[in-house]
Scaffold this active site. Structure first.
Site, short mmCIF file in Angstrom:
data_model
loop_
_atom_site.label_atom_id
_atom_site.label_comp_id
_atom_site.label_asym_id
_atom_site.label_seq_id
_atom_site.Cartn_x
_atom_site.Cartn_y
_atom_site.Cartn_z
N ASP A 1 1.01 -1.03 0.35
CA ASP A 1 -0.52 -0.15 0.00
C ASP A 1 1.04 0.75 0.15
OD1 ASP A 1 -2.14 1.91 0.29
OD2 ASP A 1 -3.30 0.88 1.61
N THR B 1 -7.36 4.07 -1.48
CA THR B 1 -6.65 3.02 -1.94
C THR B 1 -7.93 1.82 -1.56
OG1 THR B 1 -5.62 3.18 0.59
CG2 THR B 1 -5.93 1.75 0.59
N ASN C 1 -13.18 5.81 0.25
CA ASN C 1 -12.65 5.13 1.41
C ASN C 1 -13.82 5.75 2.42
OD1 ASN C 1 -10.13 4.30 -0.05
ND2 ASN C 1 -8.89 5.98 1.45
N LEU D 1 -13.85 2.94 6.64
CA LEU D 1 -13.48 1.99 6.27
C LEU D 1 -13.56 1.52 8.11
CD1 LEU D 1 -10.43 2.72 4.38
CD2 LEU D 1 -12.28 2.18 3.92
N ASP E 1 2.75 2.68 2.92
CA ASP E 1 0.96 3.59 3.04
C ASP E 1 1.12 4.29 4.45
OD1 ASP E 1 -1.75 4.92 1.73
OD2 ASP E 1 -1.76 4.57 4.02
N ASP F 1 -23.63 8.11 -27.12
CA ASP F 1 -24.80 7.97 -26.09
C ASP F 1 -26.20 7.90 -27.98
OD1 ASP F 1 -24.38 9.44 -24.08
OD2 ASP F 1 -25.15 10.94 -24.72
#
Length: 906
Positions: free
Chosen positions: A200, A238, A259, A272, A358, A789
């Site tokens: 991460d 993340t 998140n 989270l 991270d 479209d």
């Protein structure tokens, strides 16, 4: 385990345990014999008389002293032999209650008499997962997380680096790179498994800068397939990125748009740390473990966003509910254990996830010693994995994808925008803060859709010189972001400059001076890591950047799975593989070309042309081309093949001019595209071509083709797709480009951008690239889903202007193609390079805050912001490019999906 105080080769303890008593020594017993209480009375009397002699007392005192000394020495040397032999080390004595001048049991800490090596020998092995030379040959203890004992192989509990440290075998990183021509798997593996391993927040630049400190990851890079930058999806957060990697979908499609998010239809909020994270309704699309389950392939996930949620009622065959406190080493060992399961239980696909670097990047910023330590930590963990695979005979069998979700940027409290500065009272709105901020009303869901977002966007636009944020109604965001078509994306969003963030007020945000991410996915510091290593991947290959949504199809190919529908271009990553599994093909053209013969009657268009322009005197003679002339037009205007139309039941005809080719829509009564080539020595004239049109007799006449139609409209006018000012052979080209088949409805504000693009940018491209082929046209994306479209949507969005129905484009596209080799002409390239733009067509230029800016500055900035993939242009127009090229389709997909990143200086 032996009893306390006993060691191999030593005798038993003396005396009953725990009562403080000890048996007499034989020497002491013999010396005390004269004092035996069993003697006869006469003998006692005689002894009493003798005892009165002073010399007798002296002898007895000496004897007693010798007895005491003998007893003490017997205790020391007879009862405690271990103390004399080993009193300085805990090796082999951990947590045993031996009594010496230093101890190795838990009590020694409080008593302060631990042996000097107690910490290293007894404590560290309870939480350290590696061997060192000192640990080799240790005694096995159940409380140690792994063993370095001589018999650990037999017990299958060796630390991963036991072989390299204690048996002096080379570790994986110490071995030279080896080309793996074919999978070398143990007999019980029918095919190579695949492991997706996420670090991460591993910024791509970390490996460029600190690669010398990361020997394992650097070896994977050098021995496998690597890209300097893998492009994350927007926002660069993340959960959205991890879920995009395993679904092949953009966040607007899979639903995990951040998140933190709010769903007005569910009237629920996702974060989270909330229970909503486990609600399957948030997760759309099909993650790869569900794809695998549907096709009877087992999967095991040691953490991955969404892997602990029943998506479509399915969980991975083996999975772990997320717990960030689990040591990284434990995660590695678990996956290695899963790889040793019986074949009927063993997964074929695996995931691993580490929170670093991270976590350290957030706490200390991306340029910090703590991040370097975190990088070295994860490098060590990856090394554990590779050594473990080597011990299992899987290092030349398993296909490893080492990846990250996004990069990391340095935050600053001085680079934070607060909306309360501009709005005053902010009690009626809520902002999801950060570098990709969004705004919604506080009263939801009641006012979520009815709130006046447009007025607020205008109020916040261009408030300051060099403003570092731009408010966007989400359908005006750059199309390359694919961040609009989802109700969870608030209608008002904010685009921030590099290193900048936005919040409602200072109290709303958590921190400002440390690391963050979430910015534009083209910013260089947001770029992510990708390394592919294993028998399927090329050896020592470095490839161009690509987007992480392309990884899902790649993994499906490695696993032999049929992918679920996704946003990827299947086959675009074939160049990463030694033997590509999937062979893509060009899409078939859905609409056949119609005929556009010369049949219209000439009419007055209400135009006034400059007398210097040579008019079209004989239309049929000029445009009724021979077969050879048509071939010449093709080779000059569409050297890579004409665009194919993928829209069903759409009537299109080809209009051939001497210098450009047009795909004209008989349904929309405007060109879908025009194509021409701008050579390096071509010039633009300075003549004025306003209010000058010539009727194209090959198409039906529309009121929108007349100059008089636009005279009373203040904002709407018309623009040319092929520029009349392009000067090549003679003035005749002017009259060709002034045909009514070459015009589209265009706002006057946009004409400034369009003219600069042609007069300046195209000329620069042509000179720098030795010529460029140009394809441009209108775009209609009223439902802002990034797809062309339907006729129903077009009909709903037709506007009536001056009693005439008018369909005004939402965007304009332009695709520029040149040769990779600058010595070649764009008319005959051996290899191609491309650039594309999807420019929003708006009645004003408020997006660019043009006041006080040089035209060149703000237009160049706008063009950079709205660059796009060729694939994005294809999706939004229903066109397909380059179908006459000789390259493989996978190579063309590689070209079409490429998008250059922004450097931080841009």
């Amino acid at each position: 385990m032996e009893r306390d105080g006993e060691q191999a080769g030593q005798g038993p303890r003396h005396g009953p345990a725990g009562n403080g008593r000890e048996l007499e020594s034989p020497a002491a017993a013999s010396l005390l014999a004269p004092m035996d209480l069993g003697e006869e009375p006469l003998e006692k009397a005689e002894r009493a008389r003798t005892a009165k002699d002073p010399n007798t007392y002296k002898v007895l005192s000496l004897v007693l002293s010798v007895c005491v000394l003998t007893t003490i020495l017997g205790c020391i040397f007879g009862l405690k032999p271990s103390c004399a032999k080993e009193v300085k080390s805990c090796k082999g004595r951990c947590f045993e209650r031996t009594f010496s001048n230093c101890r190795c049991d838990a009590a020694c800490v409080s008593l302060g008499n631990c042996c000097l090596d107690f910490q290293e020998t007894c404590v560290e092995p309870t939480h350290i997962w590696t061997c060192n030379k000192f640990r080799c040959g240790e005694k096995r203890l159940s409380r140690f997380v792994c063993s370095c004992a001589d018999d650990c192989k037999a017990h299958n509990d060796c630390c991963i680096n036991y072989s390299s440290v204690c048996q002096e075998k080379k570790s994986w990183v110490e071995e030279a790179c080896e080309t793996i021509d074919a999978p070398q798997c143990p007999a019980e593996f029918e095919s190579p498994p695949t492991l997706l391993f996420s670090l991460d927040g591993f910024r791509a630049e970390y490996l460029h800068t600190w690669g010398g400190l990361l020997p394992v990851i650097s070896k994977l890079k050098n021995c496998g397939t690597y890209t300097k930058n893998m492009r994350p999806v927007y926002p660069t957060k993340t959960f959205p990125n991890h879920y995009s990697i395993v679904t092949g979908l953009y966040p607007e499609s899979h639903g995990i748009i951040d998140n933190k998010m709010y769903d007005p239809k569910m009237n629920a909020s996702f974060s989270l740390k909330s229970k909503e994270k486990f609600n399957p309704l948030w997760y759309k699309g099909q993650p790869i473990w569900v794809t695998a389950n549907h096709q009877e392939v087992r999967s095991g996930t040691y953490f991955w966003p969404g892997s602990d949620v029943e998506i479509d009622g399915i969980l991975p065959d083996i999975y772990k509910v997320y717990n960030g406190s689990v040591p990284f080493e434990e995660r590695i060992l678990a996956v290695l254990e899963w790889l040793q399961l019986p074949s009927y239980e063993r997964p074929h696909f695996y995931t691993l996830y580490l929170e670093e670097p991270d976590s350290s990047g957030h706490s200390h910023g991306p340029v910090s010693s703590e991040v370097i330590k975190a990088l070295q930590k994860v490098d060590h963990i990856v090394g554990m994995l590779m050594d473990g695979l080597k011990d299992l005979g899987l290092d030349k069998c398993l296909n490893l994808i080492l990846i990250s979700d996004h990069g990391m940027e340095q935050g600053s409290c001085k680079k934070y925008v607060y909306l309360n500065k501009y709005l005053g009272d902010v009690n009626n709105v809520k902002v999801v803060y950060g570098p990709a901020a969004r705004l919604r009303p506080t009263e939801v869901p009641e006012t979520y859709y009815s709130f006046n977002y447009e007025a607020l966007a205008k109020n916040l636009s261009c408030r300051e010189t060099n403003q570092h944020f731009r408010p966007y109604l989400k359908h005006f965001l750059p199309k390359r972001l694919h961040f609009a078509k989802n109700d969870r994306i608030e209608p008002l969003t904010f685009y921030l400059d590099p290193q900048w963030q936005l919040a409602l007020n200072p109290s709303e945000r958590k921190y400002c001076g440390s690391g963050f991410h979430g910015s534009d996915n083209l910013f260089s510091n947001m770029q992510a890591l990708f390394i592919g290593y294993g028998p399927a991947f090329k050896h020592g290959a470095e490839v161009d950047s690509f987007e992480n949504i392309e990884v899902y199809n790649l993994m499906c190919d490695l696993l032999g799975l049929i992918p679920a529908p996704n946003n990827e271009s299947h086959g675009s990553l074939n160049h990463l593989l030694k033997k590509p599994i999937y062979t893509p093909s060009h899409p078939k053209e859905e609409s056949f070309l119609s005929q556009c013969p010369i049949k219209s009657v000439s009419s007055d268009l209400g135009c006034t042309c400059d007398p210097s322009i040579v008019p079209i005197m004989d239309f049929e003679k000029q445009f009724n081309l021979t077969t050879d002339a048509v071939e010449d037009v093709y080779s000059m205007t569409v050297p890579n093949g004409r665009p194919r139309n993928l829209q069903k039941q759409h009537r299109v005809c080809l209009l051939h001019q001497q210098q450009f080719l047009t795909g004209y829509s008989l349904d929309l009564l405007m060109p879908l595209w025009t194509s021409y080539t701008f050579l390096s020595n071509d010039q633009f004239s300075t003549d004025d071509f306003s209010n000058c049109l010539y009727q194209d007799l090959r198409i039906p006449l529309s009121p929108m083709h007349k100059c008089s139609y636009y005279k009373s409209t203040s904002k709407l006018s018309y623009g040319f797709l092929t520029p009349p000012r392009l000067n090549r052979v003679s003035r005749q080209i002017y009259s060709e480009a002034l045909l009514t088949s070459n015009i589209v409805p265009m706002y006057q504000s946009f004409q400034v951008i369009w003219q600069y693009l042609h007069d300046t940018v195209l000329r620069r491209y042509a000179q720098e690239r030795n010529g460029v082929n140009v394809v441009s046209g209108p775009v209609f994306d009223f439902d802002y889903d990034g797809r062309y479209d339907s006729s129903e949507i077009l009909k709903q969005n037709t506007r009536v202007i001056r009693s005439q129905e008018n369909l005004i484009p939402t965007h304009f596209f332009i695709v520029l193609t040149s040769c990779k080799q600058l010595s070649e002409s764009p008319l005959k390239c051996t290899a191609l390079e491309s650039s594309a733009f999807l420019l929003p067509h708006r009645p004003d230029n408020i997006e660019s805050c043009t006041h006080g800016k040089q035209e060149s500055a703000w237009v160049e900035e706008l063009l950079a912001l709205h660059r796009a993939r060729v694939t994005d242009v294809e999706l939004i127009t229903g066109l397909s490019f380059y179908q006459d090229r000789q390259e493989s389709v996978s190579e063309l997909l590689r070209l079409k999906t490429h998008l250059p990143i922004f450097s931080q200086e841009d």
